[in-house]
Design a protein around this motif. Sequence first.
Motif, PDB file in Angstrom:
ATOM      1  N   GLY A 268      -4.432 -12.612 -16.481  1.00 40.27           N
ATOM      2  CA  GLY A 268      -4.540 -12.935 -15.067  1.00 40.27           C
ATOM      3  C   GLY A 268      -3.558 -12.092 -14.271  1.00 40.27           C
ATOM      4  N   SER A 269      -3.998 -11.600 -13.124  1.00 44.98           N
ATOM      5  CA  SER A 269      -3.171 -10.672 -12.358  1.00 44.98           C
ATOM      6  C   SER A 269      -3.273 -11.006 -10.873  1.00 44.98           C
ATOM      7  CB  SER A 269      -3.648  -9.243 -12.617  1.00 44.98           C
ATOM      8  OG  SER A 269      -2.922  -8.320 -11.847  1.00 44.98           O
ATOM      9  N   ARG A 270      -2.139 -11.181 -10.210  1.00 44.59           N
ATOM     10  CA  ARG A 270      -2.171 -11.604  -8.818  1.00 44.59           C
ATOM     11  C   ARG A 270      -1.442 -10.585  -7.930  1.00 44.59           C
ATOM     12  NH1 ARG A 270       1.122 -15.930  -6.245  1.00 44.59           N
ATOM     13  NH2 ARG A 270       2.135 -15.995  -8.267  1.00 44.59           N
ATOM     14  N   CYS A 271      -0.275 -10.945  -7.426  1.00 48.52           N
ATOM     15  CA  CYS A 271       0.405 -10.114  -6.426  1.00 48.52           C
ATOM     16  C   CYS A 271       1.259  -9.025  -7.064  1.00 48.52           C
ATOM     17  CB  CYS A 271       1.311 -10.974  -5.567  1.00 48.52           C
ATOM     18  SG  CYS A 271       0.441 -12.220  -4.617  1.00 48.52           S
ATOM     19  N   GLY A 272       1.378  -7.913  -6.375  1.00 52.29           N
ATOM     20  CA  GLY A 272       2.234  -6.827  -6.846  1.00 52.29           C
ATOM     21  C   GLY A 272       3.394  -6.566  -5.897  1.00 52.29           C
ATOM     22  N   ARG A 273       4.251  -5.653  -6.315  1.00 51.43           N
ATOM     23  CA  ARG A 273       5.380  -5.236  -5.483  1.00 51.43           C
ATOM     24  C   ARG A 273       4.902  -4.265  -4.416  1.00 51.43           C
ATOM     25  NH1 ARG A 273       9.706  -6.758  -9.050  1.00 51.43           N
ATOM     26  NH2 ARG A 273       8.872  -6.659 -11.148  1.00 51.43           N
ATOM     27  N   PHE A 274       5.485  -4.381  -3.204  1.00 50.68           N
ATOM     28  CA  PHE A 274       5.036  -3.535  -2.095  1.00 50.68           C
ATOM     29  C   PHE A 274       5.592  -2.116  -2.165  1.00 50.68           C
ATOM     30  CE2 PHE A 274       3.336  -6.252   1.612  1.00 50.68           C
ATOM     31  CZ  PHE A 274       2.619  -7.036   0.740  1.00 50.68           C
ATOM     32  N   ARG A 275       6.820  -1.964  -2.692  1.00 53.55           N
ATOM     33  CA  ARG A 275       7.478  -0.654  -2.627  1.00 53.55           C
ATOM     34  C   ARG A 275       6.647   0.430  -3.321  1.00 53.55           C
ATOM     35  NH1 ARG A 275      10.724   1.014   1.102  1.00 53.55           N
ATOM     36  NH2 ARG A 275      11.968  -0.875   0.908  1.00 53.55           N
ATOM     37  N   PRO A 276       6.215   0.225  -4.577  1.00 55.83           N
ATOM     38  CA  PRO A 276       5.388   1.272  -5.208  1.00 55.83           C
ATOM     39  C   PRO A 276       4.072   1.498  -4.468  1.00 55.83           C
ATOM     40  CG  PRO A 276       5.819  -0.555  -6.761  1.00 55.83           C
ATOM     41  CD  PRO A 276       6.562  -0.858  -5.514  1.00 55.83           C
ATOM     42  N   ALA A 277       3.529   0.450  -3.861  1.00 54.84           N
ATOM     43  CA  ALA A 277       2.285   0.597  -3.102  1.00 54.84           C
ATOM     44  C   ALA A 277       2.521   1.464  -1.872  1.00 54.84           C
ATOM     45  CB  ALA A 277       1.746  -0.777  -2.706  1.00 54.84           C
ATOM     46  N   LEU A 278       3.671   1.247  -1.241  1.00 53.22           N
ATOM     47  CA  LEU A 278       3.993   2.049  -0.057  1.00 53.22           C
ATOM     48  C   LEU A 278       4.227   3.503  -0.446  1.00 53.22           C
ATOM     49  CD1 LEU A 278       4.546   2.261   2.939  1.00 53.22           C
ATOM     50  CD2 LEU A 278       6.882   1.453   2.524  1.00 53.22           C
ATOM     51  N   ASP A 279       4.909   3.718  -1.574  1.00 51.02           N
ATOM     52  CA  ASP A 279       5.124   5.088  -2.063  1.00 51.02           C
ATOM     53  C   ASP A 279       3.791   5.779  -2.313  1.00 51.02           C
ATOM     54  OD1 ASP A 279       7.805   4.596  -1.944  1.00 51.02           O
ATOM     55  OD2 ASP A 279       8.061   4.282  -4.104  1.00 51.02           O
ATOM     56  N   LEU A 280       2.866   5.036  -2.909  1.00 44.33           N
ATOM     57  CA  LEU A 280       1.545   5.596  -3.205  1.00 44.33           C
ATOM     58  C   LEU A 280       0.825   5.968  -1.908  1.00 44.33           C
ATOM     59  CD1 LEU A 280      -0.584   6.200  -5.401  1.00 44.33           C
ATOM     60  CD2 LEU A 280      -1.327   3.821  -5.238  1.00 44.33           C
ATOM     61  N   LEU A 281       0.887   5.055  -0.938  1.00 47.74           N
ATOM     62  CA  LEU A 281       0.237   5.304   0.355  1.00 47.74           C
ATOM     63  C   LEU A 281       0.853   6.487   1.073  1.00 47.74           C
ATOM     64  CD1 LEU A 281      -0.483   2.110   2.437  1.00 47.74           C
ATOM     65  CD2 LEU A 281      -2.050   3.774   1.446  1.00 47.74           C
ATOM     66  N   ALA A 282       2.188   6.565   1.060  1.00 48.07           N
ATOM     67  CA  ALA A 282       2.890   7.601   1.821  1.00 48.07           C
ATOM     68  C   ALA A 282       2.550   8.985   1.277  1.00 48.07           C
ATOM     69  CB  ALA A 282       4.397   7.344   1.787  1.00 48.07           C
ATOM     70  N   GLY A 283       2.298   9.066  -0.052  1.00 49.01           N
ATOM     71  CA  GLY A 283       1.951  10.359  -0.640  1.00 49.01           C
ATOM     72  C   GLY A 283       0.463  10.538  -0.842  1.00 49.01           C
ATOM     73  N   ALA A 284      -0.327   9.733  -0.118  1.00 48.96           N
ATOM     74  CA  ALA A 284      -1.736   9.605  -0.477  1.00 48.96           C
ATOM     75  C   ALA A 284      -2.574  10.819  -0.111  1.00 48.96           C
ATOM     76  CB  ALA A 284      -2.328   8.378   0.204  1.00 48.96           C
ATOM     77  N   ARG A 285      -3.507  11.119  -0.985  1.00 44.58           N
ATOM     78  CA  ARG A 285      -4.526  12.123  -0.694  1.00 44.58           C
ATOM     79  C   ARG A 285      -5.843  11.431  -0.398  1.00 44.58           C
ATOM     80  NH1 ARG A 285      -3.823  13.996  -6.442  1.00 44.58           N
ATOM     81  NH2 ARG A 285      -3.446  11.766  -6.355  1.00 44.58           N
ATOM     82  N   PHE A 286      -5.811  10.110  -0.256  1.00 43.69           N
ATOM     83  CA  PHE A 286      -7.048   9.382  -0.011  1.00 43.69           C
ATOM     84  C   PHE A 286      -6.939   8.658   1.324  1.00 43.69           C
ATOM     85  CE2 PHE A 286      -4.539   5.842  -1.309  1.00 43.69           C
ATOM     86  CZ  PHE A 286      -3.841   6.276  -2.420  1.00 43.69           C
ATOM     87  N   ASP A 287      -8.076   8.350   1.899  1.00 43.47           N
ATOM     88  CA  ASP A 287      -8.118   7.763   3.225  1.00 43.47           C
ATOM     89  C   ASP A 287      -8.597   6.315   3.120  1.00 43.47           C
ATOM     90  OD1 ASP A 287      -8.435   7.091   5.830  1.00 43.47           O
ATOM     91  OD2 ASP A 287     -10.057   8.526   6.231  1.00 43.47           O
ATOM     92  N   LEU A 288      -7.632   5.387   3.140  1.00 43.90           N
ATOM     93  CA  LEU A 288      -7.986   3.977   2.956  1.00 43.90           C
ATOM     94  C   LEU A 288      -8.804   3.424   4.108  1.00 43.90           C
ATOM     95  CD1 LEU A 288      -4.905   2.316   1.274  1.00 43.90           C
ATOM     96  CD2 LEU A 288      -7.062   3.034   0.280  1.00 43.90           C
ATOM     97  N   SER A 289      -8.708   4.065   5.277  1.00 40.89           N
ATOM     98  CA  SER A 289      -9.462   3.523   6.416  1.00 40.89           C
ATOM     99  C   SER A 289     -10.971   3.586   6.149  1.00 40.89           C
ATOM    100  CB  SER A 289      -9.104   4.266   7.704  1.00 40.89           C
ATOM    101  OG  SER A 289      -9.575   5.596   7.643  1.00 40.89           O
ATOM    102  N   ARG A 290     -11.386   4.357   5.135  1.00 39.83           N
ATOM    103  CA  ARG A 290     -12.807   4.376   4.773  1.00 39.83           C
ATOM    104  C   ARG A 290     -13.268   3.032   4.233  1.00 39.83           C
ATOM    105  NH1 ARG A 290     -15.005   9.154   1.636  1.00 39.83           N
ATOM    106  NH2 ARG A 290     -16.835   8.006   2.357  1.00 39.83           N
ATOM    107  N   LEU A 291     -12.294   2.200   3.852  1.00 36.77           N
ATOM    108  CA  LEU A 291     -12.651   0.854   3.366  1.00 36.77           C
ATOM    109  C   LEU A 291     -12.902  -0.122   4.503  1.00 36.77           C
ATOM    110  CD1 LEU A 291     -10.104   0.461   0.422  1.00 36.77           C
ATOM    111  CD2 LEU A 291     -12.581   0.767   0.249  1.00 36.77           C
ATOM    112  N   ILE A 292     -12.641   0.298   5.745  1.00 36.58           N
ATOM    113  CA  ILE A 292     -12.783  -0.623   6.880  1.00 36.58           C
ATOM    114  C   ILE A 292     -14.223  -0.622   7.386  1.00 36.58           C
ATOM    115  CG2 ILE A 292     -12.032  -1.154   9.234  1.00 36.58           C
ATOM    116  CD1 ILE A 292      -9.311   0.092   8.509  1.00 36.58           C
ATOM    117  N   SER A 293     -14.854  -1.813   7.352  1.00 37.73           N
ATOM    118  CA  SER A 293     -16.246  -1.929   7.820  1.00 37.73           C
ATOM    119  C   SER A 293     -16.336  -2.447   9.245  1.00 37.73           C
ATOM    120  CB  SER A 293     -17.033  -2.878   6.912  1.00 37.73           C
ATOM    121  OG  SER A 293     -17.124  -2.358   5.618  1.00 37.73           O
ATOM    122  N   GLY A 294     -15.244  -2.971   9.776  1.00 37.67           N
ATOM    123  CA  GLY A 294     -15.308  -3.492  11.133  1.00 37.67           C
ATOM    124  C   GLY A 294     -13.957  -3.989  11.591  1.00 37.67           C
ATOM    125  N   GLN A 295     -13.760  -3.970  12.916  1.00 40.78           N
ATOM    126  CA  GLN A 295     -12.512  -4.456  13.504  1.00 40.78           C
ATOM    127  C   GLN A 295     -12.873  -5.401  14.637  1.00 40.78           C
ATOM    128  OE1 GLN A 295      -9.249  -1.922  13.671  1.00 40.78           O
ATOM    129  NE2 GLN A 295     -10.215  -0.166  12.692  1.00 40.78           N
TER     130      GLN A 295
END
Lengths: 321, 321
Positions: A268-295
């Motif tokens: 079972g796997s739930r919440c993760g640490r934010f710091r590594p996620a932020l590091d991943l995002l800051a160096g990202a070559r991918f565009d997460l906003s493509r996951l947004i279907s509506g605002q």
Amino acid sequence: VKALTFRDGLKLVRDAPDPRREGEALVQVICAGICNTDLEIVKGYAGFRGTLGHEFVGRVLESPDTSLIGRRVVGEINAGCGFCEWCAQGDSRHCPDRTVLGIKGRDGAFAEFLSLPNSNLIVLPDSVADDSAVFIEPLAAALNILEQISVKNSDSVAVVGDGKLAQLVVLVMAQTGCSLTLIGRHGDKLELAKEFGATRVLRAQPGVDREWASRFDVVVEASGAPSGLATALALVKPRGTVVMKSTHEGSTPLEMSQVVVNELTIVGSRCGRFRPALDLLAGARFDLSRLISGQFPLEDGVRAFEEASAPHNLKIIVQIG
Amino acid sequence: VKALTFRDGLKLVRDAPDPRREGEALVQVICAGICNTDLEIVKGYAGFRGTLGHEFVGRVLESPDTSLIGRRVVGEINAGCGFCEWCAQGDSRHCPDRTVLGIKGRDGAFAEFLSLPNSNLIVLPDSVADDSAVFIEPLAAALNILEQISVKNSDSVAVVGDGKLAQLVVLVMAQTGCSLTLIGRHGDKLELAKEFGATRVLRAQPGVDREWASRFDVVVEASGAPSGLATALALVKPRGTVVMKSTHEGSTPLEMSQVVVNELTIVGSRCGRFRPALDLLAGARFDLSRLISGQFPLEDGVRAFEEASAPHNLKIIVQIG
């Protein structure tokens, strides 16, 4: 305080209680994402009553830590007691007396303001836009898998589901260099998974679990559907590992003997640490906003939830501040 | 061949097929133990039809390996294809085309004779009596837990169940020096568990899972009851491990969300290696024959099964040769 609150049903209220808590930071919410857990809570999962929402970007209005004031932040969602063995290790995720933003004992992020302990907040660099930062919580949850199990680049990994969390799991798993198969129902989401790093995509047709039975070293169940676990158990090799990411209201009938006979491991796997996620995002070559279907604005929060429930949609964002 | 065979029901037959298989050893069965899996097969588990029994001591009558002839042996129960990736590693336990003695595609040990590959047989030293040797298969299954997970002496471990397999799990777990709690229903079995190394025994009364909730690093489910897993999931700490040893016919409704929220690990565990089990038996300071509640000749095999189903009984042995 204006807030999207669940009691008998989900409702926009204008008189939600002031979220301020002694010693914590008061955050003005900029935007917040709707998660499958939010949809499950509305169906009765977790017994939570109050303001929903736990994926957010905000700006600190008040804090005893004056260095935080005015800063744009994201926030880890578990707030521990500070005294138990878990909190003593600096990890409040399993504190038995924890509150969890918008999930357990603490009003959440679909509101003008929220409160969190100062130590939960992480200041965002300007380079990370709101549209990306709002994914830090689920991205951290996906990264948490790699804190729990080791995945080798020679491993064959499958992800069950093609929704917003499954796509983030693909992003994270692709980093290991493993052979990565995603199984989903929607053509456009299968295409997106390929761009995010899936090396193979399969349609979740009847019989796919038999055709691909016992083929994967690791299977991540991120479908959000109660049937996903049975599929995952069918796909994994003997002595393989199934990671469960989805939570549901109610119980699921399972043939657990196959877990014994094939000596499977379920993690079972739930919440993760934010710091590594932020590091991943800051160096990202991918565009997460493509996951947004509506605002949607907070005023249209109930409609935003309806859209978030639609099978063809990915992430729905509620714009607040 | 006289054999205890399951088809529409369990019956003693006098004309069971000759078990001889090309290239294998023919073993005259001395005695064989009734396992919970045998009882489940009679209820429909695993869809097996044929002669039951997989825990045995015998004497080799015929074999291409003449050094085996006349020797007293026990035998590992999985017979692999010899060619797949599992068999190539010398481990036929997960060979997809395996037969399993008295469980899958191969007649078993409640018969005058059985057949197994020569490499499955292990010659018994004279120092290990039949009454002990007949426990090697389930003892190996219990030892297998320690091949799958690591247990530290600082760990708090619980065993759910007080039956024959649970007692062997206690014996094995006690070797780690862990704090060891057994939860069971029968006063005399709780006492026996103490002698086998349990540091604490608890009555499985309603509410015991709440009273002892989230208290154990590792919980081994060996109750043989479908309800045992829910109890185990309640007893284990967040991020703890539940080991499943029991197989059942049918599906069990489970609240799997707690596995996700508490980030539990569930590990299915089946057969173990015989060599370490034999080493443990040969150097034993414990008397496994205390687990025997009754012995019956093959002629009374159906009655032996009835006795094995009685909740107050532990191991029932069928005496054959």
